[in-house]
Write a protein that holds these residues in place. Sequence first.
Motif, PDB file in Angstrom:
ATOM      1  N   MET A  59       0.834  -1.205   0.000  1.00  0.00           N
ATOM      2  CA  MET A  59       0.000   0.000   0.000  1.00  0.00           C
ATOM      3  C   MET A  59       0.867   1.254   0.000  1.00  0.00           C
ATOM      4  SD  MET A  59      -3.052   1.053  -0.199  1.00  0.00           S
ATOM      5  CE  MET A  59      -3.938  -0.440   0.130  1.00  0.00           C
ATOM      6  N   VAL A  60       1.917   1.253   0.796  1.00  0.00           N
ATOM      7  CA  VAL A  60       2.834   2.400   0.826  1.00  0.00           C
ATOM      8  C   VAL A  60       3.498   2.575  -0.529  1.00  0.00           C
ATOM      9  CG1 VAL A  60       4.969   3.290   1.859  1.00  0.00           C
ATOM     10  CG2 VAL A  60       3.220   2.260   3.307  1.00  0.00           C
ATOM     11  N   PHE A  61       3.947   1.479  -1.127  1.00  0.00           N
ATOM     12  CA  PHE A  61       4.587   1.538  -2.446  1.00  0.00           C
ATOM     13  C   PHE A  61       3.633   2.080  -3.502  1.00  0.00           C
ATOM     14  CE2 PHE A  61       5.416  -0.510  -6.548  1.00  0.00           C
ATOM     15  CZ  PHE A  61       6.666   0.017  -6.816  1.00  0.00           C
ATOM     16  N   CYS A  62       2.399   1.593  -3.522  1.00  0.00           N
ATOM     17  CA  CYS A  62       1.426   2.065  -4.512  1.00  0.00           C
ATOM     18  C   CYS A  62       1.099   3.542  -4.318  1.00  0.00           C
ATOM     19  CB  CYS A  62       0.151   1.230  -4.439  1.00  0.00           C
ATOM     20  SG  CYS A  62       0.333  -0.418  -5.101  1.00  0.00           S
ATOM     21  N   PHE A  63       0.977   3.983  -3.078  1.00  0.00           N
ATOM     22  CA  PHE A  63       0.698   5.389  -2.799  1.00  0.00           C
ATOM     23  C   PHE A  63       1.840   6.271  -3.289  1.00  0.00           C
ATOM     24  CE2 PHE A  63       1.085   9.091  -0.006  1.00  0.00           C
ATOM     25  CZ  PHE A  63      -0.134   9.690  -0.244  1.00  0.00           C
ATOM     26  N   LEU A  64       3.076   5.871  -2.977  1.00  0.00           N
ATOM     27  CA  LEU A  64       4.231   6.667  -3.415  1.00  0.00           C
ATOM     28  C   LEU A  64       4.361   6.679  -4.932  1.00  0.00           C
ATOM     29  CD1 LEU A  64       6.842   5.619  -0.714  1.00  0.00           C
ATOM     30  CD2 LEU A  64       5.557   7.769  -0.854  1.00  0.00           C
ATOM     31  N   LEU A  65       4.078   5.547  -5.572  1.00  0.00           N
ATOM     32  CA  LEU A  65       4.119   5.483  -7.030  1.00  0.00           C
ATOM     33  C   LEU A  65       3.058   6.389  -7.648  1.00  0.00           C
ATOM     34  CD1 LEU A  65       5.382   4.190  -9.538  1.00  0.00           C
ATOM     35  CD2 LEU A  65       3.703   2.343  -9.317  1.00  0.00           C
ATOM     36  N   LEU A  66       1.858   6.407  -7.083  1.00  0.00           N
ATOM     37  CA  LEU A  66       0.793   7.285  -7.580  1.00  0.00           C
ATOM     38  C   LEU A  66       1.209   8.748  -7.454  1.00  0.00           C
ATOM     39  CD1 LEU A  66      -2.108   7.788  -8.583  1.00  0.00           C
ATOM     40  CD2 LEU A  66      -2.801   7.760  -6.176  1.00  0.00           C
ATOM     41  N   LYS A  67       1.767   9.128  -6.311  1.00  0.00           N
ATOM     42  CA  LYS A  67       2.198  10.515  -6.125  1.00  0.00           C
ATOM     43  C   LYS A  67       3.323  10.887  -7.091  1.00  0.00           C
ATOM     44  CE  LYS A  67      -0.751  11.637  -3.182  1.00  0.00           C
ATOM     45  NZ  LYS A  67      -1.809  12.542  -3.613  1.00  0.00           N
ATOM     46  N   LEU A  68       4.244   9.955  -7.340  1.00  0.00           N
ATOM     47  CA  LEU A  68       5.325  10.194  -8.292  1.00  0.00           C
ATOM     48  C   LEU A  68       4.773  10.390  -9.702  1.00  0.00           C
ATOM     49  CD1 LEU A  68       8.403  10.252  -8.937  1.00  0.00           C
ATOM     50  CD2 LEU A  68       8.197   7.786  -9.336  1.00  0.00           C
ATOM     51  N   LEU A  69       3.831   9.547 -10.107  1.00  0.00           N
ATOM     52  CA  LEU A  69       3.240   9.684 -11.442  1.00  0.00           C
ATOM     53  C   LEU A  69       2.455  10.982 -11.574  1.00  0.00           C
ATOM     54  CD1 LEU A  69       2.075   6.020 -12.081  1.00  0.00           C
ATOM     55  CD2 LEU A  69       3.953   7.231 -13.192  1.00  0.00           C
ATOM     56  N   GLU A  70       1.720  11.356 -10.534  1.00  0.00           N
ATOM     57  CA  GLU A  70       0.996  12.632 -10.567  1.00  0.00           C
ATOM     58  C   GLU A  70       1.966  13.797 -10.738  1.00  0.00           C
ATOM     59  OE1 GLU A  70      -1.246  12.700  -6.943  1.00  0.00           O
ATOM     60  OE2 GLU A  70      -3.009  11.818  -7.906  1.00  0.00           O
ATOM     61  N   LYS A  71       3.082  13.755  -9.995  1.00  0.00           N
ATOM     62  CA  LYS A  71       4.085  14.822 -10.082  1.00  0.00           C
ATOM     63  C   LYS A  71       4.702  14.869 -11.480  1.00  0.00           C
ATOM     64  CE  LYS A  71       6.017  17.413  -7.060  1.00  0.00           C
ATOM     65  NZ  LYS A  71       5.401  18.643  -6.591  1.00  0.00           N
ATOM     66  N   CYS A  72       5.023  13.706 -12.056  1.00  0.00           N
ATOM     67  CA  CYS A  72       5.596  13.661 -13.410  1.00  0.00           C
ATOM     68  C   CYS A  72       4.629  14.225 -14.439  1.00  0.00           C
ATOM     69  CB  CYS A  72       5.979  12.225 -13.780  1.00  0.00           C
ATOM     70  SG  CYS A  72       7.409  11.595 -12.899  1.00  0.00           S
ATOM     71  N   LEU A  73       3.343  13.888 -14.314  1.00  0.00           N
ATOM     72  CA  LEU A  73       2.357  14.402 -15.258  1.00  0.00           C
ATOM     73  C   LEU A  73       2.190  15.913 -15.113  1.00  0.00           C
ATOM     74  CD1 LEU A  73      -0.326  11.577 -15.118  1.00  0.00           C
ATOM     75  CD2 LEU A  73       1.104  12.196 -17.071  1.00  0.00           C
ATOM     76  N   GLN A  74       2.228  16.415 -13.889  1.00  0.00           N
ATOM     77  CA  GLN A  74       2.127  17.861 -13.685  1.00  0.00           C
ATOM     78  C   GLN A  74       3.341  18.579 -14.262  1.00  0.00           C
ATOM     79  OE1 GLN A  74       1.576  18.387  -9.495  1.00  0.00           O
ATOM     80  NE2 GLN A  74      -0.614  17.928  -9.572  1.00  0.00           N
ATOM     81  N   ASN A  75       4.523  17.998 -14.103  1.00  0.00           N
ATOM     82  CA  ASN A  75       5.742  18.610 -14.639  1.00  0.00           C
ATOM     83  C   ASN A  75       5.746  18.632 -16.158  1.00  0.00           C
ATOM     84  OD1 ASN A  75       6.685  19.096 -12.089  1.00  0.00           O
ATOM     85  ND2 ASN A  75       8.003  17.296 -12.026  1.00  0.00           N
ATOM     86  N   ARG A  76       5.047  17.688 -16.779  1.00  0.00           N
ATOM     87  CA  ARG A  76       4.968  17.646 -18.245  1.00  0.00           C
ATOM     88  C   ARG A  76       3.838  18.521 -18.782  1.00  0.00           C
ATOM     89  NH1 ARG A  76       6.701  12.610 -21.289  1.00  0.00           N
ATOM     90  NH2 ARG A  76       8.652  12.133 -20.263  1.00  0.00           N
ATOM     91  N   GLY A  77       3.133  19.188 -17.895  1.00  0.00           N
ATOM     92  CA  GLY A  77       2.087  20.107 -18.338  1.00  0.00           C
ATOM     93  C   GLY A  77       0.707  19.489 -18.404  1.00  0.00           C
ATOM     94  N   ASN A  78       0.550  18.256 -17.927  1.00  0.00           N
ATOM     95  CA  ASN A  78      -0.760  17.622 -17.931  1.00  0.00           C
ATOM     96  C   ASN A  78      -1.399  17.803 -16.558  1.00  0.00           C
ATOM     97  OD1 ASN A  78      -3.003  16.086 -18.304  1.00  0.00           O
ATOM     98  ND2 ASN A  78      -1.932  14.233 -18.927  1.00  0.00           N
TER      99      ASN A  78
END
Length: 90
Positions: A59-78
């Motif tokens: 659960m901790v791994f999935c939460f951190l992965l979700l936050k990382l993906l959200e951050k990457c998408l925001q940095n790419r302008g999405n």
Amino acid sequence: MEKNRRTWKIWFMDASKQAVGSGMLHVLNLGAAIIIGSNSSNPCIWYFINFTIDTLLGMVFCFLLLKLLEKCLQNRGNASFKSGYYGEPA
């Protein structure tokens, strides 16, 4: 209760996603318990250990992965991507 309730279709898709994921995890944990426990000890103990580790660390791994993906998408302008947001109810 949710302020704006989801439609039955969206609820069913969410619930079925959870059921399929839980079923896959159960089968994988059973397989691991049988393989590990067949040589040394009771497979039920290994199932419990696998389940506990998957629940806590997974659960901790999935939460951190979700936050990382959200951050990457925001940095790419999405910036339109938001986890758990399905659009305005019809």
